[in-house]
Design a protein around this motif. Structure first.
Motif, PDB file in Angstrom:
ATOM      1  N   PHE A 133       3.376  -4.425 -15.334  1.00 22.33           N
ATOM      2  CA  PHE A 133       2.495  -3.839 -14.548  1.00 22.33           C
ATOM      3  C   PHE A 133       2.937  -2.192 -14.353  1.00 22.33           C
ATOM      4  O   PHE A 133       4.149  -1.883 -14.398  1.00 22.33           O
ATOM      5  N   ARG A 134       1.855  -1.651 -14.674  1.00 21.90           N
ATOM      6  CA  ARG A 134       1.823  -0.101 -14.822  1.00 21.90           C
ATOM      7  C   ARG A 134       2.040   0.504 -13.439  1.00 21.90           C
ATOM      8  O   ARG A 134       1.054   0.133 -12.681  1.00 21.90           O
ATOM      9  N   GLY A 135       2.932   1.420 -13.202  1.00 23.70           N
ATOM     10  CA  GLY A 135       2.908   2.013 -11.916  1.00 23.70           C
ATOM     11  C   GLY A 135       3.733   1.384 -10.649  1.00 23.70           C
ATOM     12  O   GLY A 135       3.908   0.123 -10.763  1.00 23.70           O
ATOM     13  N   PRO A 136       3.970   2.071  -9.705  1.00 28.58           N
ATOM     14  CA  PRO A 136       4.582   1.624  -8.455  1.00 28.58           C
ATOM     15  C   PRO A 136       3.476   0.676  -7.793  1.00 28.58           C
ATOM     16  O   PRO A 136       2.256   0.972  -7.897  1.00 28.58           O
ATOM     17  N   LEU A 137       4.251  -0.066  -6.820  1.00 24.43           N
ATOM     18  CA  LEU A 137       3.318  -0.847  -5.755  1.00 24.43           C
ATOM     19  C   LEU A 137       3.198  -0.052  -4.825  1.00 24.43           C
ATOM     20  O   LEU A 137       4.163   0.845  -4.170  1.00 24.43           O
ATOM     21  N   LYS A 138       2.136  -0.050  -4.089  1.00 22.37           N
ATOM     22  CA  LYS A 138       1.629   1.332  -3.175  1.00 22.37           C
ATOM     23  C   LYS A 138       1.803   0.435  -1.839  1.00 22.37           C
ATOM     24  O   LYS A 138       0.976  -0.355  -1.366  1.00 22.37           O
ATOM     25  N   PRO A 139       2.571   1.046  -0.726  1.00 22.01           N
ATOM     26  CA  PRO A 139       2.633   0.865   0.644  1.00 22.01           C
ATOM     27  C   PRO A 139       1.221   1.338   1.242  1.00 22.01           C
ATOM     28  O   PRO A 139       0.762   2.363   0.323  1.00 22.01           O
ATOM     29  N   PRO A 140       0.809   1.088   2.215  1.00 19.35           N
ATOM     30  CA  PRO A 140       1.535   0.093   3.151  1.00 19.35           C
ATOM     31  C   PRO A 140       1.425  -1.336   2.961  1.00 19.35           C
ATOM     32  O   PRO A 140       0.372  -1.554   2.255  1.00 19.35           O
ATOM     33  N   PHE A 141       2.374  -2.219   3.207  1.00 20.69           N
ATOM     34  CA  PHE A 141       2.280  -3.711   2.966  1.00 20.69           C
ATOM     35  C   PHE A 141       2.001  -4.272   4.203  1.00 20.69           C
ATOM     36  O   PHE A 141       2.397  -3.722   5.269  1.00 20.69           O
ATOM     37  N   ASN A 142       1.048  -5.406   4.103  1.00 21.51           N
ATOM     38  CA  ASN A 142       0.778  -6.287   5.218  1.00 21.51           C
ATOM     39  C   ASN A 142       2.176  -7.253   5.127  1.00 21.51           C
ATOM     40  O   ASN A 142       1.923  -8.555   4.600  1.00 21.51           O
ATOM     41  N   ASP A 143       3.424  -6.911   5.519  1.00 19.89           N
ATOM     42  CA  ASP A 143       4.372  -7.784   5.500  1.00 19.89           C
ATOM     43  C   ASP A 143       4.194  -8.940   6.326  1.00 19.89           C
ATOM     44  O   ASP A 143       4.550 -10.226   5.623  1.00 19.89           O
ATOM     45  N   LEU A 144       3.271  -9.339   7.204  1.00 23.17           N
ATOM     46  CA  LEU A 144       3.220 -10.461   8.026  1.00 23.17           C
ATOM     47  C   LEU A 144       2.455 -11.462   7.168  1.00 23.17           C
ATOM     48  O   LEU A 144       2.768 -12.646   6.856  1.00 23.17           O
ATOM     49  N   ALA A 145       1.318 -10.817   6.678  1.00 18.42           N
ATOM     50  CA  ALA A 145       0.256 -11.753   5.973  1.00 18.42           C
ATOM     51  C   ALA A 145       1.054 -12.178   4.582  1.00 18.42           C
ATOM     52  O   ALA A 145       0.857 -13.130   4.234  1.00 18.42           O
ATOM     53  N   ARG A 146       1.591 -11.188   4.085  1.00 19.71           N
ATOM     54  CA  ARG A 146       2.579 -11.639   2.856  1.00 19.71           C
ATOM     55  C   ARG A 146       3.584 -12.640   3.005  1.00 19.71           C
ATOM     56  O   ARG A 146       3.520 -13.548   2.182  1.00 19.71           O
ATOM     57  N   ALA A 147       4.285 -12.352   4.182  1.00 19.23           N
ATOM     58  CA  ALA A 147       5.399 -13.458   4.328  1.00 19.23           C
ATOM     59  C   ALA A 147       4.642 -14.955   4.662  1.00 19.23           C
ATOM     60  O   ALA A 147       5.351 -15.730   4.151  1.00 19.23           O
ATOM     61  N   GLU A 148       3.725 -14.846   5.493  1.00 18.70           N
ATOM     62  CA  GLU A 148       2.896 -16.257   5.627  1.00 18.70           C
ATOM     63  C   GLU A 148       2.688 -17.000   4.522  1.00 18.70           C
ATOM     64  O   GLU A 148       2.590 -18.160   4.407  1.00 18.70           O
ATOM     65  N   ALA A 149       2.360 -16.120   3.608  1.00 17.48           N
ATOM     66  CA  ALA A 149       1.919 -16.671   1.983  1.00 17.48           C
ATOM     67  C   ALA A 149       3.055 -17.056   1.107  1.00 17.48           C
ATOM     68  O   ALA A 149       3.055 -17.463   0.084  1.00 17.48           O
ATOM     69  N   GLY A 150       4.377 -16.517   1.700  1.00 17.24           N
ATOM     70  CA  GLY A 150       5.449 -16.891   1.067  1.00 17.24           C
ATOM     71  C   GLY A 150       6.027 -15.722   0.180  1.00 17.24           C
ATOM     72  O   GLY A 150       6.688 -15.964  -0.984  1.00 17.24           O
ATOM     73  N   LEU A 151       5.517 -14.619   0.260  1.00 17.76           N
ATOM     74  CA  LEU A 151       5.925 -13.495  -0.282  1.00 17.76           C
ATOM     75  C   LEU A 151       6.808 -12.816   0.482  1.00 17.76           C
ATOM     76  O   LEU A 151       6.019 -11.487   1.139  1.00 17.76           O
TER      77      LEU A 151
END
Length: 275
Positions: free
Chosen positions: A243-261
């Motif tokens: 994957f090219r480039g950085p992952l860009k915040p902001p992250f939806n940590d709650l929704a991601r965690a609910e999905a197992g990420l």
């Protein structure tokens, strides 16, 4: 009324849908193949299956341009909302083909049948999303194909075509997870402009996408466990390689965690960049 499709197998139906340049046919065929698979009326694959196309079938429009050439507009104008919805329609169309591609490309992988259940559920819902967004565009006096679109999504996925674990890292766990990060603010901005109809479409997409990321995370963890690899460390390694480039915040940590990420997957990648 569903057209009478001749679907040979799950892989055959998925491949035929990917190859179709008629978008009504593509989405209908994706959903019909999914339905028949869920009812266990199809075999997984057949010697008669057509070969996978190098690229998905597409109509003549939209014109595909580099991501930097796609114009950004204010959501406070109808033109701006049309531009955003057009971009979302393009993402959802690519998502239909990507879900079908995971099924067709990896139909010979030693994975449980529930793997294919999950991805055909994704394909079915992405087809629904594309239609919802396209209907909304039409109600605003526009249509998919009226504006240019970029080809980055398919290219990102194509680069992982020979590695299922890498494909799962890039498509559901980066590209789809990005939707969880940005959609809530887009919904809020649509409501601010009074466009409640578009906000409602985004609501359907957002809730379904959580499930799509969860399916990706489930099978990514499954493959890592089978190879006795640490999922978070493997994810970071595959992202740096594919994957090219950085992952860009902001992250939806709650929704991601609910999905197992969980944040251990992606937090340390925000500063990683590639030349």
């Amino acid at each position: 009324m569903t057209p009478a499709f001749k679907i040979i197998s799950l892989r055959g139906g998925a491949t035929d849908a990917i190859a179709s340049a008629d978008l009504d046919r593509k989405t209908a065929l994706a959903q019909e193949t999914a339905t028949r698979w869920f009812e266990r009326r199809l075999s997984l694959r057949s010697p008669l299956d057509p070969p996978l196309p190098e690229r998905p079938g597409r109509p003549e429009k939209p014109e595909l341009v580099p991501p930097t050439a796609v114009e950004r507009r204010s959501l406070h104008t109808v033109k701006g909302r049309i531009a955003l919805l057009h971009a979302i329609a393009h993402i959802e169309l690519n998502a239909v083909d990507l879900a079908l591609d995971i099924v067709a490309r990896y139909a010979s992988e030693p994975v449980p049948h529930s793997f294919f259940d999950g991805w055909m559920q994704v394909a079915f819902e992405e087809a629904k999303h594309f239609r919802l967004v396209r209907d909304r565009l039409r109600s605003l006096g526009a249509d998919y194909g009226d504006l240019p679109a970029h080809d980055g999504l398919w290219q990102a996925a194509h680069s992982t075509r020979n590695d299922l674990t890498a494909r799962l890292a890039v498509v559901p766990l980066i590209l789809e997870a990005r939707g969880l990060d940005v959609t809530p603010s887009l919904q809020a901005r649509m409501r601010e402009t009074g466009d409640l109809e578009s906000a409602a479409v985004l609501d359907v997409i957002y809730n379904d996408e959580k499930g799509h990321v969860a399916i990706g995370a489930k099978w990514f963890r499954f493959l890592c466990a089978r190879e006795k690899k640490d999922p978070a460390a493997t994810f970071r390694q595959l992202v740096r390689a594919n994957f090219r480039g950085p992952l860009k915040p902001p992250f939806n940590d709650l929704a991601r965690a609910e999905a197992g990420l969980t944040p251990s997957f992606y937090r340390s990648l925000t500063s990683v960049s590639h030349s």
